[in-house]
Structure formats: C-alpha cells, structure tokens
Design an enzyme around this catalytic site. Structure first.
Site, PDB file in Angstrom:
ATOM      1  N   LYS A   1       0.857  -1.196   0.000  1.00 64.30           N
ATOM      2  CA  LYS A   1       0.000   0.000   0.000  1.00 64.30           C
ATOM      3  C   LYS A   1       0.886   1.236   0.000  1.00 64.30           C
ATOM      4  O   LYS A   1       1.915   1.282   0.689  1.00 64.30           O
ATOM      5  CB  LYS A   1      -0.866  -0.013   1.265  1.00 64.30           C
ATOM      6  CG  LYS A   1      -2.152   0.781   1.145  1.00 64.30           C
ATOM      7  CD  LYS A   1      -3.115   0.204   0.132  1.00 64.30           C
ATOM      8  CE  LYS A   1      -4.550   0.305   0.557  1.00 64.30           C
ATOM      9  NZ  LYS A   1      -5.427  -0.471  -0.336  1.00 64.30           N
TER      10      LYS A   1
ATOM     11  N   ASN B   1      19.180  23.284 -10.137  1.00 64.54           N
ATOM     12  CA  ASN B   1      19.645  24.670 -10.217  1.00 64.54           C
ATOM     13  C   ASN B   1      18.478  25.470 -10.790  1.00 64.54           C
ATOM     14  O   ASN B   1      18.239  25.471 -11.993  1.00 64.54           O
ATOM     15  CB  ASN B   1      20.883  24.747 -11.123  1.00 64.54           C
ATOM     16  CG  ASN B   1      21.514  26.128 -11.123  1.00 64.54           C
ATOM     17  OD1 ASN B   1      21.077  27.013 -10.390  1.00 64.54           O
ATOM     18  ND2 ASN B   1      22.532  26.316 -11.950  1.00 64.54           N
TER      19      ASN B   1
ATOM     20  N   HIS C   1      17.019  28.322 -12.110  1.00 64.40           N
ATOM     21  CA  HIS C   1      17.659  29.521 -12.672  1.00 64.40           C
ATOM     22  C   HIS C   1      16.833  30.778 -12.406  1.00 64.40           C
ATOM     23  O   HIS C   1      15.607  30.782 -12.589  1.00 64.40           O
ATOM     24  CB  HIS C   1      17.835  29.353 -14.190  1.00 64.40           C
ATOM     25  CG  HIS C   1      18.623  28.126 -14.552  1.00 64.40           C
ATOM     26  ND1 HIS C   1      19.916  27.927 -14.123  1.00 64.40           N
ATOM     27  CD2 HIS C   1      18.289  27.029 -15.277  1.00 64.40           C
ATOM     28  CE1 HIS C   1      20.350  26.757 -14.578  1.00 64.40           C
ATOM     29  NE2 HIS C   1      19.374  26.195 -15.277  1.00 64.40           N
TER      30      HIS C   1
ATOM     31  N   ARG D   1      25.933  35.564  -8.877  1.00 61.62           N
ATOM     32  CA  ARG D   1      24.595  35.226  -9.367  1.00 61.62           C
ATOM     33  C   ARG D   1      23.725  34.817  -8.184  1.00 61.62           C
ATOM     34  O   ARG D   1      24.216  34.569  -7.085  1.00 61.62           O
ATOM     35  CB  ARG D   1      24.661  34.072 -10.383  1.00 61.62           C
ATOM     36  CG  ARG D   1      25.169  32.779  -9.785  1.00 61.62           C
ATOM     37  CD  ARG D   1      25.142  31.605 -10.755  1.00 61.62           C
ATOM     38  NE  ARG D   1      25.629  30.399 -10.092  1.00 61.62           N
ATOM     39  CZ  ARG D   1      25.634  29.204 -10.640  1.00 61.62           C
ATOM     40  NH1 ARG D   1      25.199  29.027 -11.881  1.00 61.62           N
ATOM     41  NH2 ARG D   1      26.075  28.155  -9.968  1.00 61.62           N
TER      42      ARG D   1
ATOM     43  N   ASP E   1      -5.297  -3.789   1.752  1.00 65.86           N
ATOM     44  CA  ASP E   1      -6.184  -3.148   2.727  1.00 65.86           C
ATOM     45  C   ASP E   1      -5.781  -3.542   4.155  1.00 65.86           C
ATOM     46  O   ASP E   1      -5.803  -2.717   5.068  1.00 65.86           O
ATOM     47  CB  ASP E   1      -7.632  -3.548   2.443  1.00 65.86           C
ATOM     48  CG  ASP E   1      -8.605  -2.691   3.220  1.00 65.86           C
ATOM     49  OD1 ASP E   1      -8.609  -1.464   2.988  1.00 65.86           O
ATOM     50  OD2 ASP E   1      -9.313  -3.238   4.091  1.00 65.86           O
TER      51      ASP E   1
ATOM     52  N   VAL F   1      27.211  24.523  -8.433  1.00 66.63           N
ATOM     53  CA  VAL F   1      26.347  23.664  -7.615  1.00 66.63           C
ATOM     54  C   VAL F   1      27.084  22.361  -7.312  1.00 66.63           C
ATOM     55  O   VAL F   1      27.015  21.825  -6.201  1.00 66.63           O
ATOM     56  CB  VAL F   1      25.009  23.400  -8.343  1.00 66.63           C
ATOM     57  CG1 VAL F   1      24.135  22.465  -7.528  1.00 66.63           C
ATOM     58  CG2 VAL F   1      24.284  24.717  -8.613  1.00 66.63           C
ATOM     59  N   GLN F   2      27.839  21.864  -8.303  1.00 68.31           N
ATOM     60  CA  GLN F   2      28.584  20.619  -8.102  1.00 68.31           C
ATOM     61  C   GLN F   2      29.526  20.728  -6.906  1.00 68.31           C
ATOM     62  O   GLN F   2      29.590  19.834  -6.054  1.00 68.31           O
ATOM     63  CB  GLN F   2      29.413  20.285  -9.366  1.00 68.31           C
ATOM     64  CG  GLN F   2      28.618  19.801 -10.555  1.00 68.31           C
ATOM     65  CD  GLN F   2      28.124  20.886 -11.485  1.00 68.31           C
ATOM     66  OE1 GLN F   2      27.889  22.019 -11.070  1.00 68.31           O
ATOM     67  NE2 GLN F   2      27.941  20.554 -12.745  1.00 68.31           N
TER      68      GLN F   2
END
Ligand SMILES: O=c1[nH]c(=O)c2[nH]c(=O)[nH]c2[nH]1
Length: 301
Positions: free
Chosen positions: A13, A257, A259, A182, A60, A230-231
C-alpha cells in the site's frame, strides 16, 4: 508461456496517511503527520502467475496494520524507528514474507510560538520540506537485518550573492555568460545511508540528532560558502556530513539549479546586467539538476 519468467515482485500500500497525536497530562500535545508506503517481498509468485491469492496479505490489511501499529506505538517518530517496527511486524507475522520495504515521509509541523511562549497544541507548517526514510528489513539466519537511509526532500533555499559559475567548457553550443555573482536557488534533496546491520543496533542510532546535524551543516555551507558551482557546493556538503558523522556510510544530494536570471533592460535604456543587476526573472523550466553520491574510500589492504 515457457520462455518468460517472473524476475521480481513487490506489492503493498502506498500513501497511507497517518496523523498521530501524543497526548500527555494537561494541554501539552505532540503531532506527527506521515505518509507511509509498505511493500512486501516473498512467496507471492503464484498470485502473479496463477491468480492464486491464498498467500496475499490484502493491501487493505497492510493499511490497517499501519494504523494499528501507530495506535500501539507511544510515538511514530523518529520515522526511522516506526519504519523498523513496521518491517519487523510483517516479517514476524507472515513466514512467507522475507523482505519489507517501508518508505515514510513526514510533514514539517512546527510548534507555534504565541506571545513568545511555545503553544501546547498549535502548529505551523512553514516549509514544504519533508523528512524521509527508507527501511528495508530482511530475514537473516541471525535475526532481522535492516538497511536504512534517511534524509530530507524539497528544502527550498536561495542566496542572492556568494555564487559564481565561470571557466566552463565553451564551444559552438554555448551562449551562457560567465558570472562571478549570481542568485543561487535550489530545492535540496539529501539522503544519508547507515551501514546495514541488525535491527537492535540500528534502533539505537540517534536519528533526530543526525537529522538536525545534516540539515544545519547543509544550510551552513549553502549560506557561508563562496560557491564555484552547484557541483562543488554539493560535494562540500556531502564530505562535511561524512567527516562529522562516522555513523553514516554514504551521503547523496540532488540539487536542481532553479535559474533566476537578470532581465536585460538595455533595450529599455536601463543597466541591469552584471554588477548592475537587481531585477531578475525566475525561469520555471528547465532547471539544471546536479546529483552525486559520496562515500568513504575502502581501506587499502
Ligand atoms: O553550478 C552550475 N553548474 C552547472 O553545471 C551549470 N550549467 C549551467 O548552465 N549553469 C550551471 N551552474
């Protein structure tokens, strides 16, 4: 057909939603809201291949069992402990079940502060982020063995500076400009795995403490670090978690990322690019998606 065979099967379930309230004397109460998936593995082949339901525990009944165990347990948190309780229950109750896969996600209900006091029974959801766990329990000669991972999902974070991305490969397909400043915006998915072991040993792990530690270090690195990409940020988070927490086998992250680009207002006579940027446009789709699993090197013999 003679030339095909059932390679694997699991059933159960999904999205069993449970709210458990822990009521103590007086007004003070705790709440936990969970969504639970339980999948059973075992001697169920003939239900697929011959329509024989004699061994099928109805999904159930699986759902009912989750509510019964939630009723019996003093608490359903930490979710890791409840997941292990569920796994052990199905293994002990049905001899033909040899593996139980439990996934639980927990909503973030936080106690309200009213007039600077913790309110005894009112809660606020201030993040869509969820705490998650996956526990697989299996029968073993020496007892019940489990593999467990924990984490959080969809923790939305944004920083307005302290993030760069330059020096990437440029070729005939490249239009992206290099930037040393950024916006960085992501929804953090993070998982950490515990080395497999017997249930009793796993049950004694400080799940809440580990959760808080990984969440805090993740936010700390996100906020403080000057991100090269980001890496690189992801790798710093995962290595810090492994360094701080010897109980963890490996750590993985998935970071979209999301943007948010500065709007070019030059055609309208306004400077809004590079160091002049302060008006941006979030891009719904597509996003980058940066993922990695970081583990410990095997010791050289
Ligand atoms: O941190 C980043 N990593 C990438 O791989 C990438 N690719 C891209 O277009 N922007 C970014 N940012």
């Amino acid at each position: 057909m003679a030339d095909v065979e059932l390679k694997s099967q699991r059933y159960g379930k999904d999205r069993i939603r449970v709210v458990k309230v822990v009521k103590s004397d007086g007004q003070w109460q705790e709440v936990a809201e969970l969504s639970v998936r339980v999948l059973l593995e075992g001697d169920f082949e003939t239900s697929y291949t011959q329509g024989d339901n004699s061994k099928v525990v109805a999904t159930d009944s699986i759902k009912n069992t989750v509510y019964v165990l939630a009723k019996r347990a003093p608490s359903v948190v930490p979710i890791e402990s409840f997941a292990l309780t569920l796994g052990q229950h199905f293994l002990h109750t049905y001899a033909h079940v040899d593996g139980v896969h439990v996934d639980i996600s927990q909503q973030a209900w936080r106690r309200m502060r009213i007039d600077n006091q913790k309110h005894p029974h009112s809660f606020l959801r201030d993040t869509q982020a969820q705490r998650v766990t996956t526990a697989t329990t299996k029968r073993h000669a020496s007892g019940v063995h489990a593999h467990i991972s924990s984490g959080f999902r969809d923790l939305a974070v944004l920083k307005t500076t302290g993030s760069a991305f330059y020096g990437f490969l440029r070729d005939q397909y490249t239009t992206l400009r290099e930037t040393n400043d950024r916006i960085l915006c992501t929804n953090i998915d993070c998982r950490w795995e515990f080395p497999a072991g017997d249930v009793a040993t796993l049950c004694s792990l400080p799940f809440d403490q580990i959760y808080t530690h990984v969440e805090q270090l993740t936010l700390g690195i996100f906020a403080r670090e000057n991100s090269a990409s980001v890496q690189a940020t992801l790798y710093n988070m995962a290595t810090r978690a492994l360094r701080d927490l010897p109980a963890l086998g490996q750590v993985s992250y998935a970071l979209p990322n999301n943007h948010i680009f500065s709007v070019d207002l030059a055609p309208l006579g306004l400077q809004n690019m590079g160091k002049d940027a302060d008006v941006y446009m979030p891009i719904a789709d597509p996003s980058g998606l940066i993922t990695a699993v970081v583990g410990r090197k095997k010791a050289k013999l």
